[in-house]
Design a protein around this motif. Structure first.
Motif, mmCIF file in Angstrom:
data_model
loop_
_atom_site.group_PDB
_atom_site.id
_atom_site.type_symbol
_atom_site.label_atom_id
_atom_site.label_comp_id
_atom_site.label_asym_id
_atom_site.label_seq_id
_atom_site.Cartn_x
_atom_site.Cartn_y
_atom_site.Cartn_z
ATOM 1 N N TYR A 133 -20.566 53.494 -30.397
ATOM 2 C CA TYR A 133 -21.097 54.269 -29.269
ATOM 3 C C TYR A 133 -21.753 55.500 -29.898
ATOM 4 O O TYR A 133 -21.083 56.398 -30.404
ATOM 5 C CB TYR A 133 -19.997 54.699 -28.311
ATOM 6 N N GLU A 134 -23.116 55.529 -29.864
ATOM 7 C CA GLU A 134 -23.856 56.580 -30.553
ATOM 8 C C GLU A 134 -24.814 57.258 -29.598
ATOM 9 O O GLU A 134 -25.082 56.789 -28.491
ATOM 10 C CB GLU A 134 -24.643 55.978 -31.725
ATOM 11 N N ARG A 135 -25.330 58.367 -30.125
ATOM 12 C CA ARG A 135 -26.264 59.133 -29.318
ATOM 13 C C ARG A 135 -27.573 58.375 -29.165
ATOM 14 O O ARG A 135 -28.242 58.439 -28.133
ATOM 15 C CB ARG A 135 -26.490 60.500 -29.962
ATOM 16 N N ARG A 136 -27.989 57.654 -30.215
ATOM 17 C CA ARG A 136 -29.219 56.887 -30.163
ATOM 18 C C ARG A 136 -29.163 55.781 -31.223
ATOM 19 O O ARG A 136 -28.394 55.864 -32.171
ATOM 20 C CB ARG A 136 -30.434 57.777 -30.388
ATOM 21 N N PHE A 137 -29.997 54.783 -31.053
ATOM 22 C CA PHE A 137 -30.128 53.656 -31.974
ATOM 23 C C PHE A 137 -28.789 52.972 -32.192
ATOM 24 O O PHE A 137 -28.385 52.691 -33.303
ATOM 25 C CB PHE A 137 -30.701 54.114 -33.328
ATOM 26 N N ALA A 138 -28.039 52.805 -31.150
ATOM 27 C CA ALA A 138 -26.736 52.147 -31.274
ATOM 28 C C ALA A 138 -26.905 50.696 -31.704
ATOM 29 O O ALA A 138 -27.829 50.016 -31.293
ATOM 30 C CB ALA A 138 -25.990 52.217 -29.948
ATOM 31 N N GLY A 139 -25.979 50.262 -32.540
ATOM 32 C CA GLY A 139 -25.939 48.852 -32.924
ATOM 33 C C GLY A 139 -26.677 48.520 -34.187
ATOM 34 O O GLY A 139 -26.603 47.388 -34.665
ATOM 35 N N ILE A 140 -27.426 49.435 -34.796
ATOM 36 C CA ILE A 140 -28.131 49.152 -36.047
ATOM 37 C C ILE A 140 -27.184 49.488 -37.176
ATOM 38 O O ILE A 140 -27.003 50.646 -37.542
ATOM 39 C CB ILE A 140 -29.440 49.962 -36.150
ATOM 40 N N VAL A 141 -26.543 48.487 -37.731
ATOM 41 C CA VAL A 141 -25.449 48.693 -38.667
ATOM 42 C C VAL A 141 -25.910 48.319 -40.076
ATOM 43 O O VAL A 141 -26.607 47.301 -40.273
ATOM 44 C CB VAL A 141 -24.224 47.860 -38.274
ATOM 45 N N ASP A 142 -25.526 49.156 -41.025
ATOM 46 C CA ASP A 142 -25.777 48.869 -42.433
ATOM 47 C C ASP A 142 -24.766 47.805 -42.869
ATOM 48 O O ASP A 142 -23.567 48.053 -42.930
ATOM 49 C CB ASP A 142 -25.621 50.149 -43.257
ATOM 50 N N ARG A 143 -25.243 46.595 -43.178
ATOM 51 C CA ARG A 143 -24.360 45.482 -43.480
ATOM 52 C C ARG A 143 -23.696 45.599 -44.858
ATOM 53 O O ARG A 143 -22.818 44.821 -45.184
ATOM 54 C CB ARG A 143 -25.165 44.165 -43.421
ATOM 55 N N ASN A 144 -24.073 46.594 -45.636
ATOM 56 C CA ASN A 144 -23.466 46.790 -46.950
ATOM 57 C C ASN A 144 -22.294 47.786 -46.898
ATOM 58 O O ASN A 144 -21.876 48.311 -47.926
ATOM 59 C CB ASN A 144 -24.522 47.291 -47.941
ATOM 60 N N TYR A 145 -21.808 48.029 -45.703
ATOM 61 C CA TYR A 145 -20.752 49.030 -45.566
ATOM 62 C C TYR A 145 -19.474 48.616 -46.293
ATOM 63 O O TYR A 145 -18.711 49.440 -46.764
ATOM 64 C CB TYR A 145 -20.443 49.287 -44.086
ATOM 65 N N SER A 146 -19.233 47.299 -46.367
ATOM 66 C CA SER A 146 -17.962 46.846 -46.934
ATOM 67 C C SER A 146 -17.820 47.203 -48.407
ATOM 68 O O SER A 146 -16.701 47.281 -48.924
ATOM 69 C CB SER A 146 -17.837 45.334 -46.746
ATOM 70 N N SER A 147 -18.920 47.433 -49.088
ATOM 71 C CA SER A 147 -18.855 47.804 -50.495
ATOM 72 C C SER A 147 -18.956 49.319 -50.703
ATOM 73 O O SER A 147 -18.933 49.805 -51.841
ATOM 74 C CB SER A 147 -19.986 47.115 -51.276
ATOM 75 N N ALA A 148 -19.045 50.064 -49.616
ATOM 76 C CA ALA A 148 -19.201 51.519 -49.733
ATOM 77 C C ALA A 148 -17.852 52.180 -50.040
ATOM 78 O O ALA A 148 -16.780 51.663 -49.684
ATOM 79 C CB ALA A 148 -19.795 52.095 -48.447
ATOM 80 N N GLU A 149 -17.945 53.344 -50.695
ATOM 81 C CA GLU A 149 -16.744 54.085 -51.076
ATOM 82 C C GLU A 149 -15.981 54.560 -49.856
ATOM 83 O O GLU A 149 -14.746 54.560 -49.838
ATOM 84 C CB GLU A 149 -17.139 55.281 -51.954
ATOM 85 N N TRP A 150 -16.688 55.008 -48.823
ATOM 86 C CA TRP A 150 -16.025 55.529 -47.635
ATOM 87 C C TRP A 150 -15.185 54.449 -46.942
ATOM 88 O O TRP A 150 -14.120 54.717 -46.424
ATOM 89 C CB TRP A 150 -17.036 56.135 -46.656
ATOM 90 N N TYR A 151 -15.717 53.197 -46.944
ATOM 91 C CA TYR A 151 -14.992 52.117 -46.297
ATOM 92 C C TYR A 151 -13.717 51.788 -47.079
ATOM 93 O O TYR A 151 -12.660 51.522 -46.504
ATOM 94 C CB TYR A 151 -15.893 50.883 -46.181
ATOM 95 N N ARG A 152 -13.812 51.827 -48.384
ATOM 96 C CA ARG A 152 -12.641 51.554 -49.200
ATOM 97 C C ARG A 152 -11.549 52.596 -48.943
ATOM 98 O O ARG A 152 -10.363 52.278 -48.855
ATOM 99 C CB ARG A 152 -13.032 51.568 -50.674
ATOM 100 N N LYS A 153 -11.938 53.879 -48.828
ATOM 101 C CA LYS A 153 -10.958 54.933 -48.559
ATOM 102 C C LYS A 153 -10.276 54.724 -47.216
ATOM 103 O O LYS A 153 -9.057 54.953 -47.087
ATOM 104 C CB LYS A 153 -11.631 56.295 -48.596
ATOM 105 N N LEU A 154 -11.025 54.296 -46.196
ATOM 106 C CA LEU A 154 -10.419 54.095 -44.872
ATOM 107 C C LEU A 154 -9.444 52.923 -44.904
ATOM 108 O O LEU A 154 -8.356 52.986 -44.305
ATOM 109 C CB LEU A 154 -11.507 53.851 -43.824
ATOM 110 N N VAL A 155 -9.817 51.870 -45.620
ATOM 111 C CA VAL A 155 -8.949 50.691 -45.678
ATOM 112 C C VAL A 155 -7.672 51.009 -46.433
ATOM 113 O O VAL A 155 -6.583 50.528 -46.085
ATOM 114 C CB VAL A 155 -9.714 49.505 -46.316
ATOM 115 N N GLU A 156 -7.773 51.835 -47.457
ATOM 116 C CA GLU A 156 -6.609 52.147 -48.283
ATOM 117 C C GLU A 156 -5.796 53.332 -47.762
ATOM 118 O O GLU A 156 -4.844 53.765 -48.407
ATOM 119 C CB GLU A 156 -7.073 52.451 -49.711
ATOM 120 N N SER A 157 -6.157 53.863 -46.617
ATOM 121 C CA SER A 157 -5.508 55.084 -46.131
ATOM 122 C C SER A 157 -4.125 54.857 -45.545
ATOM 123 O O SER A 157 -3.361 55.810 -45.337
ATOM 124 C CB SER A 157 -6.389 55.754 -45.076
#
Length: 624
Positions: A133-157
């Motif tokens: 749910y975004e202010r604009r351009f909702a739904g355009i997702v970067d499909r490489n998120y799973s390899s990002a550092e931020w995603y790894r930190k959230l999963v390991e939190s």
């Protein structure tokens, strides 16, 4: 150097002394003023920086607590978690699936609109489904998120809050890369089996964070950093220096900088920068404020310039004033010195006429009067010397008279003793002893209680013979108090007043009793010599009058006499006795008088309690 200085004229000396004194005082005042101003400015800036960073850390913690509560509201929303798990297992499809996805979006929207600073809320399930749910351009997702550092930190939190800090653009929306956002999130768990079902990522407007950081700045060049325990910059007001790859920015190294423990604030001014630091406890981050000392000293530069201008102006003014003052002072003094040389040669007829400062005019006038009256003063000194010698001769002659009186009274006593007139002989002997005692005033008029009692006995011998048995005397003073020091002629005036004013006016058929005794008050540290009679006493008005009288100063009492009347005779009465006791022992001591009309009068002599030592006694009281 000293000889060269001594050869200078008085005008040159005054000029140099005035100029050097003025310059020394001016420079000293300026240096002290500059040092004090510098100290005050640095102290105030340090205090201001400490307060600002403490307030900023507190405000930052409040912001993070608010963000933390947002993620907790999502992670604890059972309906949201149920829908995510159902969609993740593909238990719903078609129109029902669309309704479930719409319900998830609505729940995210409710959280989105609960705060004004939220830019986007994203939930990524374990299966890879993304709900945003975004202010604009909702739904355009970067499909490489799973390899990002931020995603790894959230999963390991493991469900803990993860503060990802400022980001140049959205972490998940591949289109929104031009705006800076503040990012944080946590992992979502199924409450039933405590298994992860995804992560929630929230992006907010960084303005509240940057606004809080700007409170720490105390100069245009101040820089503020939020640094994590690994010295990674989370947020800063420093635009930074682009690195070689133009992807990251270079910031100062935070290795070795003082980090506070707990809620303390550290202020470090040992380097060329003023460094203040405080903890943001909510995220285990440290807020650093770095201010160049050159900015702090900018105000001092204006102060230095102002002081230099003042010093230059005062130097010019002091030079002019020193020249004028030295010339005006030196001219009349030269005339005076010239005339003094004439007096030194024996010429007493000269005079100096000047019109200068009041002090110099007074000095010259005094010199002229001194010269004119010098012969007269010499004659007066000669006459004064002769008068002094005559006074000494008269003083020696005056000592002959008391000794002649003692010898004459002793001769009368022996003549009466030969004729066996014992009664009259005792009176004459007592009178002789009284004259001898009262005329010896050595050792600052001090005596002992023993000698005062002996003097009292001589006096009462005369009184008892004169009143023929109408008065009986009783003395009850312990031997241990006999060596107590006291002023001379203390008892006799009190005994004399008791006899004349209290006992003599009594009826002839009523015997008079005079008692003298001593009592010690260990608690008050006082020795009291009590003189009590059973005479006619006195009224309350008379008693109060006497009490006021003994409190008045002895000297100057005659000045209170009525106009046209002769001044009262100065005798050794009760006021005199009281004031001599006060002078010897202090204000707490003296006479205390009680009387009842028709019953008698009691006079108490209050002295400090003596402390006896081997070979004599000393008083504890020291009269200050």
């Amino acid at each position: 150097m000293l000889r060269r200085w001594n050869r200078h004229s008085i005008r040159s000396r005054l000029f140099l002394l005035f100029l050097i004194s003025t310059m020394t005082l001016l420079i000293l005042v300026c240096v002290l003023y500059y040092q004090k101003t510098t100290q005050i400015i640095h102290s105030k800036i340090s205090d201001l920086a400490e307060k600002n960073i403490s307030q900023t850390a507190g405000l930052f913690d409040l912001l993070l607590e608010g963000y933390d509560s947002v993620t907790k509201s999502l992670s604890s929303n059972s309906e949201l978690l149920r829908l995510v798990m159902e969609k993740d297992r593909e238990e719903v499809d078609g129109e029902v699936g669309f309704i479930s996805e719409r319900a998830i979006t609505n729940l995210l929207g409710a959280t989105y609109y609960s705060r004004d600073d939220i830019i986007g809320i994203h939930i990524i399930s374990t299966s890879g489904k993304v709900y945003s749910y975004e202010r604009r351009f909702a739904g355009i997702v970067d499909r490489n998120y799973s390899s990002a550092e931020w995603y790894r930190k959230l999963v390991e939190s493991n469900g803990r809050m993860v503060w990802l800090g400022l980001s140049e653009g959205s972490l998940i929306n591949s289109i929104l890369q031009q705006d800076t956002v503040f990012v944080f999130g946590r992992q979502l768990y199924d409450f039933n089996n405590y298994k992860p079902i995804g992560v929630v990522l929230i992006e907010t407007d960084p303005k509240p964070i940057l606004s809080a950081l700007s409170n720490v700045t105390i100069s245009p060049n101040s820089r503020v950093y939020i640094v994590d325990p690994d010295n990674r910059v989370i947020a800063t007001t420093d635009p930074g220096i682009p690195a070689a790859d133009n992807m990251e920015k270079e910031y100062p190294s935070f290795e070795g900088l003082p980090r506070p423990s707990g809620n303390e604030v550290i202020v470090d001014n040992r380097t060329d920068q003023l460094i203040v630091s405080a903890n943001a406890a909510m995220a285990n981050w440290t807020v650093f404020g770095l201010t160049p000392k050159a900015d702090i000293s900018a105000e001092l530069a204006q102060t230095r310039l102002y002081l230099l201008i003042v010093i230059a102006a005062v130097i010019v003014l002091s030079t002019v004033l020193a020249s004028l003052i030295s010339r005006n002072i030196a001219k009349p003094l030269k005339l005076l010195i010239r005339e003094m040389k004439q007096v030194e040669m024996g010429n007493f007829r000269g005079a100096v006429n000047v019109n200068s400062y009041e002090e110099i005019n007074s000095l010259v006038s005094s010199f002229n009067r001194m010269v004119l009256r010098m012969d007269e003063l010499i004659d007066r000194i000669t006459l004064s010397s002769i008068s002094e010698k005559n006074a000494e001769l008269q003083a020696l002659q005056s000592q002959v008279n008391p000794h002649f009186l003692y010898n004459t009274l002793d001769m009368i006593y022996w003549m009466l003793d030969e004729r066996e007139n014992d009664r009259l002989g005792r009176v004459i002997l007592s009178l002789s002893q009284m004259f001898r005692y009262s005329s010896h005033w050595e050792e600052a008029s001090k005596t002992t209680l023993r000698q005062e009692l002996d003097q009292m006995r001589h006096y009462m011998t005369i009184i008892e013979n004169r009143l023929e048995g109408r008065v009986t005397t009783g003395i009850d003073v312990e031997d241990r108090w006999h060596d107590a020091p006291m002023p001379k002629m203390t008892l006799q005036p009190i005994i004399e007043n008791a006899v004349k004013s209290g006992l003599e006016p009594m009826d002839l058929d009523r015997p008079g009793i005079l008692r003298v005794y001593a009592e010690a008050d260990e608690e008050a540290r006082e020795l009291r010599i009590v003189v009590a009679d059973n005479g006619i006493g006195m009224s309350e008005e008379t008693l109060e009058h006497i009490r006021r009288l003994i409190k008045e100063p002895v000297f100057g009492r005659n000045a209170q006499s009525e106009p046209g009347t002769a001044p009262a005779r100065r005798g050794i009465g009760l006021p005199n006795v009281h004031h001599r006791l006060v002078i010897m022992f202090g204000e707490s001591y003296g006479l205390r008088i009680e009387s009842v009309q028709g019953e008698g009068t009691t006079v108490v002599i209050v002295m400090p309690l003596p402390v006896f030592q081997e070979g004599g006694c000393i008083h504890e009281h020291i009269n200050r």
